[in-house]
Motif scaffolding. Structure first.
Motif, PDB file in Angstrom:
ATOM      1  N   VAL A 261     103.809 -57.599 -26.192  1.00  0.00           N
ATOM      2  CA  VAL A 261     103.405 -56.454 -25.376  1.00  0.00           C
ATOM      3  C   VAL A 261     103.502 -55.199 -26.228  1.00  0.00           C
ATOM      4  CG1 VAL A 261     103.833 -55.125 -23.282  1.00  0.00           C
ATOM      5  CG2 VAL A 261     104.271 -57.588 -23.298  1.00  0.00           C
ATOM      6  N   LEU A 262     102.416 -54.443 -26.309  1.00  0.00           N
ATOM      7  CA  LEU A 262     102.355 -53.261 -27.175  1.00  0.00           C
ATOM      8  C   LEU A 262     101.800 -52.067 -26.416  1.00  0.00           C
ATOM      9  CD1 LEU A 262     100.633 -55.098 -30.158  1.00  0.00           C
ATOM     10  CD2 LEU A 262     103.036 -54.381 -30.102  1.00  0.00           C
ATOM     11  N   PRO A 263     102.281 -50.881 -26.703  1.00  0.00           N
ATOM     12  CA  PRO A 263     101.665 -49.686 -26.123  1.00  0.00           C
ATOM     13  C   PRO A 263     100.346 -49.385 -26.846  1.00  0.00           C
ATOM     14  CG  PRO A 263     103.388 -49.047 -27.648  1.00  0.00           C
ATOM     15  CD  PRO A 263     103.439 -50.555 -27.566  1.00  0.00           C
ATOM     16  N   TYR A 264      99.419 -48.780 -26.132  1.00  0.00           N
ATOM     17  CA  TYR A 264      98.163 -48.376 -26.764  1.00  0.00           C
ATOM     18  C   TYR A 264      98.424 -47.010 -27.421  1.00  0.00           C
ATOM     19  CZ  TYR A 264      93.230 -47.262 -27.417  1.00  0.00           C
ATOM     20  OH  TYR A 264      92.020 -46.923 -27.954  1.00  0.00           O
TER      21      TYR A 264
ATOM     22  N   ASN B 241     102.779 -47.673 -14.230  1.00  0.00           N
ATOM     23  CA  ASN B 241     103.206 -46.326 -14.634  1.00  0.00           C
ATOM     24  C   ASN B 241     102.081 -45.537 -15.298  1.00  0.00           C
ATOM     25  OD1 ASN B 241     106.012 -46.674 -13.839  1.00  0.00           O
ATOM     26  ND2 ASN B 241     106.135 -48.141 -15.536  1.00  0.00           N
ATOM     27  N   GLN B 242     100.825 -46.008 -15.093  1.00  0.00           N
ATOM     28  CA  GLN B 242      99.631 -45.356 -15.632  1.00  0.00           C
ATOM     29  C   GLN B 242      99.586 -45.371 -17.158  1.00  0.00           C
ATOM     30  OE1 GLN B 242      97.179 -44.428 -13.605  1.00  0.00           O
ATOM     31  NE2 GLN B 242      98.390 -44.953 -11.807  1.00  0.00           N
ATOM     32  N   ARG B 243     100.310 -46.318 -17.771  1.00  0.00           N
ATOM     33  CA  ARG B 243     100.282 -46.443 -19.224  1.00  0.00           C
ATOM     34  C   ARG B 243      99.250 -47.482 -19.636  1.00  0.00           C
ATOM     35  NH1 ARG B 243     106.573 -47.806 -19.858  1.00  0.00           N
ATOM     36  NH2 ARG B 243     105.772 -49.420 -18.461  1.00  0.00           N
ATOM     37  N   LYS B 244      98.566 -47.232 -20.747  1.00  0.00           N
ATOM     38  CA  LYS B 244      97.647 -48.219 -21.298  1.00  0.00           C
ATOM     39  C   LYS B 244      98.437 -49.194 -22.163  1.00  0.00           C
ATOM     40  CE  LYS B 244      93.346 -45.592 -21.172  1.00  0.00           C
ATOM     41  NZ  LYS B 244      92.189 -45.067 -21.947  1.00  0.00           N
ATOM     42  N   ILE B 245      98.270 -50.469 -21.851  1.00  0.00           N
ATOM     43  CA  ILE B 245      99.051 -51.523 -22.474  1.00  0.00           C
ATOM     44  C   ILE B 245      98.140 -52.523 -23.158  1.00  0.00           C
ATOM     45  CG2 ILE B 245     100.701 -53.405 -22.060  1.00  0.00           C
ATOM     46  CD1 ILE B 245     101.912 -50.645 -21.668  1.00  0.00           C
ATOM     47  N   LEU B 246      98.591 -53.057 -24.291  1.00  0.00           N
ATOM     48  CA  LEU B 246      97.916 -54.153 -24.973  1.00  0.00           C
ATOM     49  C   LEU B 246      98.819 -55.381 -24.875  1.00  0.00           C
ATOM     50  CD1 LEU B 246      96.689 -52.338 -28.224  1.00  0.00           C
ATOM     51  CD2 LEU B 246      95.389 -52.752 -26.121  1.00  0.00           C
ATOM     52  N   ALA B 247      98.280 -56.467 -24.335  1.00  0.00           N
ATOM     53  CA  ALA B 247      99.057 -57.706 -24.210  1.00  0.00           C
ATOM     54  C   ALA B 247      98.367 -58.813 -24.977  1.00  0.00           C
ATOM     55  CB  ALA B 247      99.216 -58.086 -22.736  1.00  0.00           C
ATOM     56  N   VAL B 248      99.044 -59.335 -25.993  1.00  0.00           N
ATOM     57  CA  VAL B 248      98.536 -60.488 -26.752  1.00  0.00           C
ATOM     58  C   VAL B 248      98.995 -61.735 -26.006  1.00  0.00           C
ATOM     59  CG1 VAL B 248      98.591 -61.723 -28.935  1.00  0.00           C
ATOM     60  CG2 VAL B 248      98.659 -59.205 -28.909  1.00  0.00           C
ATOM     61  N   THR B 249      98.038 -62.598 -25.687  1.00  0.00           N
ATOM     62  CA  THR B 249      98.359 -63.780 -24.884  1.00  0.00           C
ATOM     63  C   THR B 249      97.804 -65.048 -25.533  1.00  0.00           C
ATOM     64  OG1 THR B 249      96.341 -63.670 -23.528  1.00  0.00           O
ATOM     65  CG2 THR B 249      98.243 -62.392 -22.790  1.00  0.00           C
ATOM     66  N   ALA B 250      98.403 -66.166 -25.168  1.00  0.00           N
ATOM     67  CA  ALA B 250      97.968 -67.488 -25.658  1.00  0.00           C
ATOM     68  C   ALA B 250      97.686 -68.369 -24.448  1.00  0.00           C
ATOM     69  CB  ALA B 250      99.037 -68.107 -26.544  1.00  0.00           C
TER      70      ALA B 250
END
Length: 418
Positions: A354-357, A407-416
């Protein structure tokens, strides 16, 4: 329409050849052989060999009158489902038969079927193909469906017998006179909304094949009598169509369709011949509680993405309630859970990072994940734009979700995939 044995032998002999090259080579031939039609068979087998694999396996000498007829034809996997909707051992009509794939799939389930097609070449092809496949109960009528309905209703008026057909299919053309695409039923040809008042004298049940772009709520309000069901039908990766099922009140039947809520169904058809159906009503969706919100996504949890048919039908609250799912944000139409749900109608992905944009993440993302499939939900930019921004290429087993959280944050989720 008949073809010699030599016609299809030539097709098989040249099946691996380039159709454009063949057209150049035989464009001036004057030996009486219909090279243009034969090359069309090769072209169609290349383009639609997967879509119509079952039909072509059953009848290798299947004839395509044009490439467009193949493009507009129902896929075998969908036609097999359509056949389950016809009343067994009862008469049926297909009012816009086209290439006739639906007709050929349903023929062995009904007592008889009238296939109405106004295009002469398609009607002749359907006669030839139905004979070749042994569908002796198919009667092809080359006529406009409105004229055909009027003639049948007129001939049946005053009769003590039931309506002529138990079930009728109709697939209105979705192109306007100027060639542009249309989606609303009243804009299609024929205008099935205008046809409905007189259809009760023609059939007990009408199944309308419509564009998946159609708005379901608007369609329910537009059609009278109210549809008993609207089905979003497709494969795990694509919603192919909406099927609108209208039952007509016949004789002294007491059921009032106008007071019966329309059943909405998301029908997923799998390559192995199985299917899954998720059913609900609009009222059930409204009465379901909003899913709980997961304030922060963590590694090791699971993202659940409904299949395209669920997305189309708008089953959001009821789907979450049925599978015990949480959400990220009211407008982020994917779900999250800390355990894998059984038989979820969609895809499930395990969150591995899980990473912040943020700019520091954007700059180095491609060095760790140069190839990754990108998807966005409520992110403020398209998947293509995010892919370009990160400098990655689509491919491989991993998927990157860009979304907005609670929380209105843009998130990047790497998934498998699981």
């Amino acid at each position: 329409m008949t073809f010699s044995k030599d016609f299809f032998e030539w097709v098989r002999e040249h099946i691996a050849d380039n159709p454009s090259t063949l057209r150049l080579k035989y464009s001036r031939s004057a030996d009486g052989f219909d090279y243009d039609a034969a090359i069309t068979q090769i072209e169609c087998r290349r383009k639609f060999g997967k879509k119509l694999a079952g039909t072509l396996a059953m009848f290798p000498d299947f004839y395509f009158p044009s490439v467009m007829s193949g493009e507009q034809a129902t896929a075998d996997i969908v036609a097999t489902f359509h056949a389950t909707l016809a009343e067994r051992d009862m008469p049926m009509a297909d009012l816009t038969a086209g290439l006739g794939i639906d007709v050929l799939h349903v023929a062995d389930k009904v007592s008889s079927i009238v296939a109405v097609e106004r295009d002469t070449s398609r009607a002749e092809a359907l006669e030839y193909n139905s004979a070749g496949m042994g569908a002796s109960n198919v009667k092809v009528v080359c006529n406009d469906c409105n004229a055909f309905i009027d003639s049948v209703v007129k001939n049946n008026s005053g009769s003590d017998s039931a309506v002529p057909f138990a079930t009728a299919f109709i697939d209105p053309a979705r192109r306007a006179a100027d060639g542009g695409r249309v989606f609303a039923l009243s804009d299609c040809e024929p205008d099935v909304v205008k046809m409905l008042p007189r259809m009760s004298a023609f059939c007990r049940r009408l199944i309308i094949k419509a564009s998946p772009m159609l708005d379901i709520s608007h369609t329910i309000a537009e059609i009278s009598p109210r549809p008993v069901a609207i089905m979003a039908v497709g494969t795990p990766t694509e919603c192919k169509e909406l099927l609108i099922v209208v039952n007509f009140k016949v004789g002294n039947a007491s059921a009032d369709a106008q007071e019966t809520p329309t059943l909405i169904e998301a029908v997923t058809l799998y390559p192995d011949g199985t299917k899954s159906i998720f059913s609900f009503t609009q009222q059930q969706e409204r009465d379901s509680e909003a899913p709980p919100v997961m304030p922060e996504l963590v590694e090791g949890t699971y993202i659940c993405e409904p299949n395209p048919m669920l997305m189309k039908t708008g089953a959001f609250r009821i789907l979450a309630a049925s599978y015990g799912l949480s959400m990220f944000h009211a407008n982020t139409r994917i779900f999250v859970t800390d355990k894998i749900p059984d038989n979820f109608p969609g895809t499930v992905w395990r969150v591995v990072k899980v990473l912040p944009y943020a700019s520091r993440i954007i700059k180095r993302f491609s060095s760790e994940y140069p190839v990754i499939n990108v998807a966005v939900r409520n992110f403020g930019m398209s998947a293509d734009a995010l892919r370009t921004k990160l400098g990655v290429r689509d491919g491989g087993p991993l998927r990157l979700y860009g979304f907005t959280d609670a929380n209105q944050r843009k998130i990047l989720a790497v998934t498998a995939p699981i």
